[in-house]
Design an enzyme around this catalytic site. Structure first.
Site, PDB file in Angstrom:
ATOM      1  CG  ASP A 115     -96.839  26.329  23.511  1.00 62.67           C
ATOM      2  OD1 ASP A 115     -96.340  25.558  24.152  1.00 62.67           O
ATOM      3  OD2 ASP A 115     -97.207  26.011  22.430  1.00 62.67           O
ATOM      4  CG  ASP A 180     -92.011  20.117  24.052  1.00 67.77           C
ATOM      5  OD1 ASP A 180     -92.250  19.027  24.141  1.00 67.77           O
ATOM      6  OD2 ASP A 180     -91.969  20.643  23.113  1.00 67.77           O
TER       7      ASP A 180
END
Length: 394
Positions: A115, A180
């Site tokens: 992330d 994602d």
């Protein structure tokens, strides 16, 4: 100019249809942006008093702060501050953005999570864009180097989750890649431009191509998770983690894909990425169970429709992506953009100033399968809403 005119029109149409108190707000010059700034000013006061980054609201009705050890959402609040600084030129937002992104700067060295693109592009990336602060660029380069350690050339992807602990360990995965992860590629593209080194861009393109090959169904909906054999690159399974079922279409996942391939087209001008972004947009816009106001249910195949929870975060990501895609595509997305933006501006989704624990938007969903963050405000819903508003104004 086109979008700025439309923004003023839908504000008048949506606000003038409400109660007298809202009409009074129009007379006072209250717009979605000024209302958002007022809300985040209150949230900033709370964040300053705690020296913590707000993420959402807990089941106890209290502000839930990001985990100081690492939190994939930690970049969104300072990113929101940067957007407010861009639009208002008020130095308090620049100061706040710099303060709160500094809290997690050391996470640029983390190699145990994918992330880093979310975290450092939304915060330091916006900061560098607006200030040309050389130190911000160096943080992004370090973060990109850390992210690149998770790229496996056999698979052709960046590994999303480690599988040696937590709930991921119980799924039997070897090399899970989630849709994602398309959102982390923008950092790699930018760092290639900063450094002149193509290794970052090449990894981003390879990841995008592998995801394009394996993540999307014939109708251009997306699987959430594709698990690979890290030695051979073979696909082991296609599943979900946050959606309703393996073969369902998790709403935020569709938005991540749309946004990600739009970004890929921005940096490469490869028509296959534009085509894919358009295909995902077509799936979203034409989905038969999409509510009339354009705000999707948390999963396009969720049970209990029309009583299933909505996911405003999916809507804000989608509309921000469409605002960029509309500049590239021969297809016009203006009508759908207007629909979502006008819906988000209503009292149904925008909180009254001082309510909602000072988050801007209501009714987002984190992960229903995990029983986490259901029908609550989320800092990334607010971030992408501010980005969408900024794209209108710009």
């Amino acid at each position: 100019m086109r979008h700025k005119i439309v923004l003023n029109v839908f504000l008048l149409l949506s606000l003038c249809s409400c109660k007298n108190e809202v009409k009074t707000e129009v007379k006072k010059g209250i717009t979605p942006f000024t209302k958002a700034e007022a809300q985040l000013s209150l949230l900033l006061d709370k964040a300053e008093s705690e020296n913590k980054i707000p993420r959402t609201v807990s089941e106890k009705g209290e502000i839930h702060w990001t985990n100081p050890k690492f939190d994939w959402t930690e970049g969104f609040f300072p990113g929101s501050c940067w957007y407010l600084y861009e639009q208002t030129k008020d130095a308090k937002w620049k100061k706040a953005a710099e303060k709160f992104q500094a809290i997690f700067e050391d996470h640029k060295y983390k190699t145990s999570n994918h992330d880093l693109g979310f975290i450092f592009n939304c915060s330091y990336g916006n900061g560098y864009r607006l200030t040309n602060n050389y130190s911000f660029k160096n943080v992004m380069i370090t973060a990109a180097d850390s992210l690149l350690t998770r790229f496996n050339p056999n698979v052709g992807c960046i590994k999303s989750w480690d599988v040696d602990g937590g709930w991921q360990k119980d799924r039997g995965w070897m090399f899970p890649v989630i849709v994602d992860n398309m959102m982390n590629l923008e950092l790699l593209f930018k760092v290639s431009e900063f450094t002149g080194n193509d290794k970052y861009k090449k990894a981003a393109i390879t990841h995008a191509d592998t995801t394009l090959k394996n993540h999307f169904r014939d109708n251009n909906s997306s699987y959430h998770v594709v698990d690979y054999n890290p030695e051979t690159g073979a696909v082991r399974s296609k599943e979900t983690a946050q959606g309703f079922a393996n073969e369902s279409s998790w709403a935020r996942g569709q938005a991540w894909g749309l946004y990600g391939y739009t970004v890929c087209y921005r940096f490469t001008k490869d028509p296959k990425y534009l085509k894919q972004a358009e295909a995902i947009a077509t799936y979203i816009i034409n989905y038969e169970n999409l509510p009339d106001d354009g705000i999707p249910y948390w999963d396009y195949n969720a049970p209990n429709i029309p009583n299933a929870p909505r996911d405003v975060s999916a809507a804000t990501i989608t509309v921000s992506a469409l605002l960029e895609l509309d500049d590239y595509s021969k297809v016009s997305y203006k009508a759908f953009i207007d629909k979502i933006m006008s819906s988000l501006a209503t009292n149904e989704y925008t909180a009254d100033i001082g309510s909602n624990h000072s988050f801007i938007l209501k009714h987002s969903v984190g992960s229903i399968p995990h029983g986490a963050e259901i029908d609550v405000p989320l800092n990334y819903a607010d971030y992408y809403y501010l980005e969408a508003l900024s794209r209108y104004n710009n």
